[in-house]
Design an enzyme around this catalytic site. Structure first.
Site, PDB file in Angstrom:
ATOM      1  N   GLY A 182       0.852  -1.200   0.000  1.00  0.00           N
ATOM      2  CA  GLY A 182       0.000   0.000   0.000  1.00  0.00           C
ATOM      3  C   GLY A 182       0.880   1.239   0.000  1.00  0.00           C
ATOM      4  O   GLY A 182       0.555   2.270   0.597  1.00  0.00           O
ATOM      5  N   GLN A 187      -1.374   7.792   1.108  1.00  0.00           N
ATOM      6  CA  GLN A 187      -0.991   9.009   1.836  1.00  0.00           C
ATOM      7  C   GLN A 187       0.202   8.744   2.750  1.00  0.00           C
ATOM      8  O   GLN A 187       1.169   9.490   2.760  1.00  0.00           O
ATOM      9  CB  GLN A 187      -2.169   9.529   2.683  1.00  0.00           C
ATOM     10  CG  GLN A 187      -1.853  10.877   3.311  1.00  0.00           C
ATOM     11  CD  GLN A 187      -2.778  11.259   4.460  1.00  0.00           C
ATOM     12  OE1 GLN A 187      -3.642  10.482   4.879  1.00  0.00           O
ATOM     13  NE2 GLN A 187      -2.605  12.465   4.971  1.00  0.00           N
ATOM     14  N   TYR A 213     -14.848   0.048   8.624  1.00  0.00           N
ATOM     15  CA  TYR A 213     -13.393   0.282   8.719  1.00  0.00           C
ATOM     16  C   TYR A 213     -12.909   0.073  10.154  1.00  0.00           C
ATOM     17  O   TYR A 213     -11.928  -0.634  10.400  1.00  0.00           O
ATOM     18  CB  TYR A 213     -13.125   1.717   8.239  1.00  0.00           C
ATOM     19  CG  TYR A 213     -11.731   2.244   8.493  1.00  0.00           C
ATOM     20  CD1 TYR A 213     -10.637   1.718   7.804  1.00  0.00           C
ATOM     21  CD2 TYR A 213     -11.510   3.294   9.384  1.00  0.00           C
ATOM     22  CE1 TYR A 213      -9.355   2.234   8.016  1.00  0.00           C
ATOM     23  CE2 TYR A 213     -10.245   3.810   9.598  1.00  0.00           C
ATOM     24  CZ  TYR A 213      -9.168   3.275   8.908  1.00  0.00           C
ATOM     25  OH  TYR A 213      -7.907   3.785   9.107  1.00  0.00           O
ATOM     26  N   ILE A 262      -4.005  11.729   9.796  1.00  0.00           N
ATOM     27  CA  ILE A 262      -2.641  12.166   9.469  1.00  0.00           C
ATOM     28  C   ILE A 262      -2.677  13.342   8.498  1.00  0.00           C
ATOM     29  O   ILE A 262      -3.421  13.325   7.505  1.00  0.00           O
ATOM     30  CB  ILE A 262      -1.834  10.977   8.917  1.00  0.00           C
ATOM     31  CG1 ILE A 262      -1.626   9.989  10.075  1.00  0.00           C
ATOM     32  CG2 ILE A 262      -0.503  11.427   8.327  1.00  0.00           C
ATOM     33  CD1 ILE A 262      -0.917   8.736   9.751  1.00  0.00           C
TER      34      ILE A 262
HETATM   35  P1  NAD Z   1      -4.484   5.344   1.406  1.00  0.00           P
HETATM   36  O1  NAD Z   1      -5.879   5.017   1.045  1.00  0.00           O
HETATM   37  O2  NAD Z   1      -3.946   6.674   1.069  1.00  0.00           O
HETATM   38  O3  NAD Z   1      -3.502   4.261   0.745  1.00  0.00           O
HETATM   39  C1  NAD Z   1      -3.786   2.896   0.744  1.00  0.00           C
HETATM   40  C2  NAD Z   1      -3.009   2.277  -0.401  1.00  0.00           C
HETATM   41  O4  NAD Z   1      -3.313   0.880  -0.418  1.00  0.00           O
HETATM   42  C3  NAD Z   1      -3.408   2.834  -1.772  1.00  0.00           C
HETATM   43  O5  NAD Z   1      -2.256   3.273  -2.469  1.00  0.00           O
HETATM   44  C4  NAD Z   1      -4.073   1.652  -2.480  1.00  0.00           C
HETATM   45  O6  NAD Z   1      -3.815   1.612  -3.878  1.00  0.00           O
HETATM   46  C5  NAD Z   1      -3.429   0.481  -1.769  1.00  0.00           C
HETATM   47  N1  NAD Z   1      -4.232  -0.736  -1.833  1.00  0.00           N
HETATM   48  C6  NAD Z   1      -5.577  -0.856  -1.672  1.00  0.00           C
HETATM   49  N2  NAD Z   1      -5.945  -2.134  -1.844  1.00  0.00           N
HETATM   50  C7  NAD Z   1      -4.821  -2.837  -2.070  1.00  0.00           C
HETATM   51  C8  NAD Z   1      -4.548  -4.202  -2.348  1.00  0.00           C
HETATM   52  N3  NAD Z   1      -5.539  -5.100  -2.401  1.00  0.00           N
HETATM   53  N4  NAD Z   1      -3.270  -4.579  -2.541  1.00  0.00           N
HETATM   54  C9  NAD Z   1      -2.266  -3.678  -2.505  1.00  0.00           C
HETATM   55  N5  NAD Z   1      -2.461  -2.366  -2.282  1.00  0.00           N
HETATM   56  C10 NAD Z   1      -3.726  -1.948  -2.082  1.00  0.00           C
HETATM   57  O7  NAD Z   1      -4.311   5.048   2.965  1.00  0.00           O
HETATM   58  P2  NAD Z   1      -3.302   5.732   3.980  1.00  0.00           P
HETATM   59  O8  NAD Z   1      -3.934   6.961   4.482  1.00  0.00           O
HETATM   60  O9  NAD Z   1      -1.955   5.800   3.395  1.00  0.00           O
HETATM   61  O10 NAD Z   1      -3.360   4.680   5.175  1.00  0.00           O
HETATM   62  C11 NAD Z   1      -2.439   3.617   5.261  1.00  0.00           C
HETATM   63  C12 NAD Z   1      -2.857   2.756   6.431  1.00  0.00           C
HETATM   64  O11 NAD Z   1      -2.856   3.536   7.617  1.00  0.00           O
HETATM   65  C13 NAD Z   1      -4.263   2.172   6.294  1.00  0.00           C
HETATM   66  O12 NAD Z   1      -4.280   0.866   6.791  1.00  0.00           O
HETATM   67  C14 NAD Z   1      -5.091   3.078   7.157  1.00  0.00           C
HETATM   68  O13 NAD Z   1      -6.185   2.404   7.690  1.00  0.00           O
HETATM   69  C15 NAD Z   1      -4.115   3.470   8.242  1.00  0.00           C
HETATM   70  N6  NAD Z   1      -4.460   4.746   8.857  1.00  0.00           N
HETATM   71  C16 NAD Z   1      -4.393   5.889   8.130  1.00  0.00           C
HETATM   72  C17 NAD Z   1      -4.725   7.097   8.725  1.00  0.00           C
HETATM   73  C18 NAD Z   1      -4.653   8.395   7.967  1.00  0.00           C
HETATM   74  O14 NAD Z   1      -5.072   9.429   8.503  1.00  0.00           O
HETATM   75  N7  NAD Z   1      -4.125   8.401   6.742  1.00  0.00           N
HETATM   76  C19 NAD Z   1      -5.148   7.120  10.054  1.00  0.00           C
HETATM   77  C20 NAD Z   1      -5.263   5.920  10.748  1.00  0.00           C
HETATM   78  C21 NAD Z   1      -4.883   4.733  10.149  1.00  0.00           C
HETATM   79  C1  AKB Z   2      -9.970   8.016   8.414  1.00  0.00           C
HETATM   80  O1  AKB Z   2     -10.445   9.153   8.584  1.00  0.00           O
HETATM   81  O2  AKB Z   2     -10.621   7.042   8.026  1.00  0.00           O
HETATM   82  C2  AKB Z   2      -8.514   7.806   8.759  1.00  0.00           C
HETATM   83  C3  AKB Z   2      -8.384   7.306  10.159  1.00  0.00           C
HETATM   84  C4  AKB Z   2      -8.433   8.249  11.281  1.00  0.00           C
HETATM   85  O3  AKB Z   2      -8.260   6.126  10.353  1.00  0.00           O
HETATM   86  N1  AKB Z   2      -7.821   9.031   8.565  1.00  0.00           N
END
Ligand code: NAD
Ligand code: AKB
Length: 317
Positions: free
Chosen positions: A10, A14, A140, A170
């Site tokens: 992934g 972001q 989720y 984030i």
């Molecule tokens: P994002 O949606 O920006 O990126 C997720 C990536 O996963 C994408 O590039 C997508 O193409 C890839 N993806 C989706 N399905 C896939 C698959 N089957 N195989 C391979 N790749 C695949 O998410 P993010 O914001 O970068 O978050 C990353 C992780 O952190 C996630 O697990 C999310 O739940 C967790 N998280 C994020 C935040 C946040 O604020 N960004 C907060 C809490 C938790």
């Molecule tokens: C979302 O809003 O879904 C994410 C998270 C806090 O897990 N940024």
């Protein structure tokens, strides 16, 4: 330089697009394999296209590179997840089971699992303690809670070193968020720097836990590098950065862009935000592996605005 081979799944998202660069600086460009469903906009090192729901393809990559650590970031986030709950459950869980099994069968030394403040629900009033009751309101959040419990199960059953953070929303200038409820707090800075008004999908006073990307990177690597005897929580560590509401971030932006305007047009994401805590108690992370955030709201705003101005100016020229 450490002799690790790290797989980031992934990696184009972001967090992944920033984390890959951060890990490459720390461990060396050739030690980090980025992977994602989609090809990246530009490649800065090893990249493999991977659908992580495909267990065989994932295991083959782990074998090919003799992977020692996996950062599993692939998931569907909160707001997007509500559009297709069963598909979200399938992707979030199947990809994680494939990671756990590939790691177990190939003796991968460490796994990072990103959990979320979305594990909390209506039973938390304002501040989520480490051991607050988990009753997530979104598919989720349910998948993140289940993922945490599976991490703990693989740790207890197989002795695997799996580490996890409950990230807040984030905020960073390097990449765009991919379908969460906290996404507004990134979009708002882009609109402000472009001189546009911002339509916010949350109400003015909706306070949520957030964290600046630099603090998030620091926490992630600090957790993964901590001596094993310092890791006492195998579900997910609470992690706090800065809690604020849309009206507070707008006020912070106005200190640098005085004529910035915000309008409030709450949609379905308001209900998700209302189910989440406003504050996070991260005392366990501070105690166990020395976590301390470095960014205040204004310090983050100053850096976001400066970095985005540079970004948009370089696009123009
Ligand atoms: P994002 O949606 O920006 O990126 C997720 C990536 O996963 C994408 O590039 C997508 O193409 C890839 N993806 C989706 N399905 C896939 C698959 N089957 N195989 C391979 N790749 C695949 O998410 P993010 O914001 O970068 O978050 C990353 C992780 O952190 C996630 O697990 C999310 O739940 C967790 N998280 C994020 C935040 C946040 O604020 N960004 C907060 C809490 C938790
Ligand atoms: C979302 O809003 O879904 C994410 C998270 C806090 O897990 N940024």
């Amino acid at each position: 330089m450490k002799s690790e081979c790290i797989l980031v799944i992934g990696a184009n998202g972001q967090i992944g697009s920033v984390l890959v660069e951060y890990l490459r600086e720390l461990y060396g460009v050739g030690q980090v394999v980025a992977s994602d469903l989609r090809q990246p906009d530009h490649e800065t090192g090893l990249f493999e296209q991977l659908d992580a729901t495909d267990a065989n393809a994932l295991a083959a990559l782990v074998k090919k590179y003799r992977i020692t650590q996996i950062y599993h970031l692939a998931a569907i986030l909160s707001a997007k997840g509500e559009q297709e709950p069963l598909k979200t459950w399938h992707i979030n869980m199947q990809t994680y089971f494939n990671v756990l099994e590939a790691a177990r069968e190939n003796n991968v030394a460490k796994v990072f699992y990103p959990s979320s403040i979305a594990v909390f629900g209506d039973h938390v009033d304002t501040k989520a303690e480490q051991w607050s009751y988990l009753d997530p309101a979104t598919v989720y959040g349910i998948s993140k809670t289940a993922g945490e419990n599976w991490s703990n199960y693989y740790y207890k059953r197989y002795g695997m070193d799996i580490r996890s953070l409950r990230y807040p929303g984030i905020i960073g200038y390097q990449s765009m968020p991919g379908g969460g409820t906290t996404d507004y707090a990134v979009d708002i800075y882009h609109k402000a720097v472009k001189g546009e008004a911002f339509d916010c999908f949350l109400k003015a006073a909706t306070t949520l836990p957030m964290i600046y990307i630099s603090d998030a990177m620091d926490a992630t690597v600090r957790l993964m590098e901590a001596p094993i005897d310092k890791i006492t929580i195998r579900t997910g560590y609470n992690l706090a950065g800065i809690s604020f509401s849309p009206e507070e971030v707008a006020a912070s932006i106005r200190k640098f862009i005085p004529d910035f305007q915000i309008n409030y047009k709450p949609d379905f994401r308001q209900q998700i935000a209302d189910s989440w805590p406003q504050q996070i108690d991260d005392a366990e992370a501070r105690k166990d592996w020395g976590w301390r955030p470095a960014y205040s709201l204004d310090k983050m705003t100053e850096e976001m605005i400066a970095a985005l101005k540079t970004k948009y100016q370089s696009v123009k020229s």
